[in-house]
Write a protein that holds these residues in place. Structure first.
Motif, mmCIF file in Angstrom:
data_model
loop_
_atom_site.group_PDB
_atom_site.id
_atom_site.type_symbol
_atom_site.label_atom_id
_atom_site.label_comp_id
_atom_site.label_asym_id
_atom_site.label_seq_id
_atom_site.Cartn_x
_atom_site.Cartn_y
_atom_site.Cartn_z
ATOM 1 N N UNK A 93 -34.248 29.849 8.390
ATOM 2 C CA UNK A 93 -35.083 29.855 7.197
ATOM 3 C C UNK A 93 -36.390 29.158 7.554
ATOM 4 N N UNK A 94 -37.520 29.807 7.279
ATOM 5 C CA UNK A 94 -38.819 29.219 7.587
ATOM 6 C C UNK A 94 -39.320 28.314 6.472
ATOM 7 N N UNK A 95 -39.291 28.845 5.238
ATOM 8 C CA UNK A 95 -39.746 28.027 4.117
ATOM 9 C C UNK A 95 -39.207 28.576 2.801
ATOM 10 N N UNK A 96 -39.289 27.729 1.789
ATOM 11 C CA UNK A 96 -39.031 28.104 0.407
ATOM 12 C C UNK A 96 -40.354 27.948 -0.330
ATOM 13 N N UNK A 97 -40.728 28.922 -1.150
ATOM 14 C CA UNK A 97 -42.001 28.880 -1.851
ATOM 15 C C UNK A 97 -41.795 28.623 -3.332
ATOM 16 N N UNK A 98 -42.595 27.697 -3.867
ATOM 17 C CA UNK A 98 -42.631 27.423 -5.300
ATOM 18 C C UNK A 98 -44.061 27.603 -5.780
ATOM 19 N N UNK A 99 -44.241 28.242 -6.923
ATOM 20 C CA UNK A 99 -45.560 28.320 -7.551
ATOM 21 C C UNK A 99 -45.727 27.081 -8.423
ATOM 22 N N UNK A 111 -52.479 27.487 -0.494
ATOM 23 C CA UNK A 111 -51.132 27.281 0.024
ATOM 24 C C UNK A 111 -51.067 25.902 0.668
ATOM 25 N N UNK A 112 -50.011 25.168 0.372
ATOM 26 C CA UNK A 112 -49.768 23.871 0.999
ATOM 27 C C UNK A 112 -48.335 23.875 1.510
ATOM 28 N N UNK A 113 -48.142 23.439 2.745
ATOM 29 C CA UNK A 113 -46.818 23.394 3.358
ATOM 30 C C UNK A 113 -46.439 21.940 3.587
ATOM 31 N N UNK A 114 -45.242 21.572 3.114
ATOM 32 C CA UNK A 114 -44.763 20.204 3.220
ATOM 33 C C UNK A 114 -43.379 20.200 3.842
ATOM 34 N N UNK A 115 -43.015 19.096 4.470
ATOM 35 C CA UNK A 115 -41.677 19.009 5.039
ATOM 36 C C UNK A 115 -41.411 17.658 5.660
ATOM 37 N N UNK A 116 -40.228 17.547 6.231
ATOM 38 C CA UNK A 116 -39.787 16.315 6.886
ATOM 39 C C UNK A 116 -39.994 16.378 8.394
ATOM 40 N N UNK A 169 -37.193 23.813 8.452
ATOM 41 C CA UNK A 169 -37.573 24.568 7.261
ATOM 42 C C UNK A 169 -38.493 23.695 6.426
ATOM 43 N N UNK A 170 -39.466 24.320 5.760
ATOM 44 C CA UNK A 170 -40.436 23.563 4.980
ATOM 45 C C UNK A 170 -40.555 24.153 3.580
ATOM 46 N N UNK A 171 -41.328 23.467 2.758
ATOM 47 C CA UNK A 171 -41.577 23.887 1.390
ATOM 48 C C UNK A 171 -43.027 24.364 1.287
ATOM 49 N N UNK A 172 -43.210 25.571 0.793
ATOM 50 C CA UNK A 172 -44.553 26.105 0.550
ATOM 51 C C UNK A 172 -44.857 25.981 -0.937
ATOM 52 N N UNK A 173 -45.943 25.308 -1.265
ATOM 53 C CA UNK A 173 -46.414 25.242 -2.641
ATOM 54 C C UNK A 173 -47.589 26.201 -2.765
ATOM 55 N N UNK A 174 -47.493 27.119 -3.716
ATOM 56 C CA UNK A 174 -48.556 28.085 -3.962
ATOM 57 C C UNK A 174 -49.223 27.755 -5.282
#
Length: 127
Positions: A3-9, A41-46, A53-58
């Protein structure tokens, strides 16, 4: 495969980035504006995207709120101590939906919190 990322708007990008970095300890890995498309787009993670895997905020610039719908469940994040994590989140003004405690019929200790847009995040004790 992974899994590369999960995206949230999100409706307020700065508020969302602050929540995920200040309350959950993620790092802002990269951010880019797309003026022609009117979104950021902003990508965040640990960890780094190449390994984790990271979190994409759109953030769509002309949208002020979203209907979360009924299909989305939650994001799960492992923590060393769910009780301490919730105390830290509450001390920073975060919203705990379900106080820490054991999950029925299991030995899992968990809590649920909510991000500024209303997305649910499960915190799980991990060994």
């Amino acid at each position: 495969m992974r899994i590369l990322h999960t995206m949230l708007r999100v409706s307020d990008l700065e508020k969302a980035i602050s929540f995920y970095t200040d309350m959950l300890g993620m790092r802002l890995l990269r951010r880019r504006d797309y003026p022609e498309g009117k979104f950021t787009l902003a990508f965040l993670g640990y960890g780094e995207e190449a390994q984790e895997s990271v979190l994409e905020l759109t953030h769509n610039w002309e949208v002020t709120s979203y209907d979360l719908g009924t299909g989305f469940g939650h994001i799960a994040i492992g923590v060393d101590d769910v009780y301490a994590a919730c105390d830290r989140i509450k001390s920073k003004g975060g919203h705990v939906l379900r106080e820490p405690g054991p999950m029925k019929h299991t030995n899992s200790v968990l809590a649920f919190i909510e991000d500024p847009d209303g997305y649910r995040i499960e915190l799980l004790n991990t060994p």
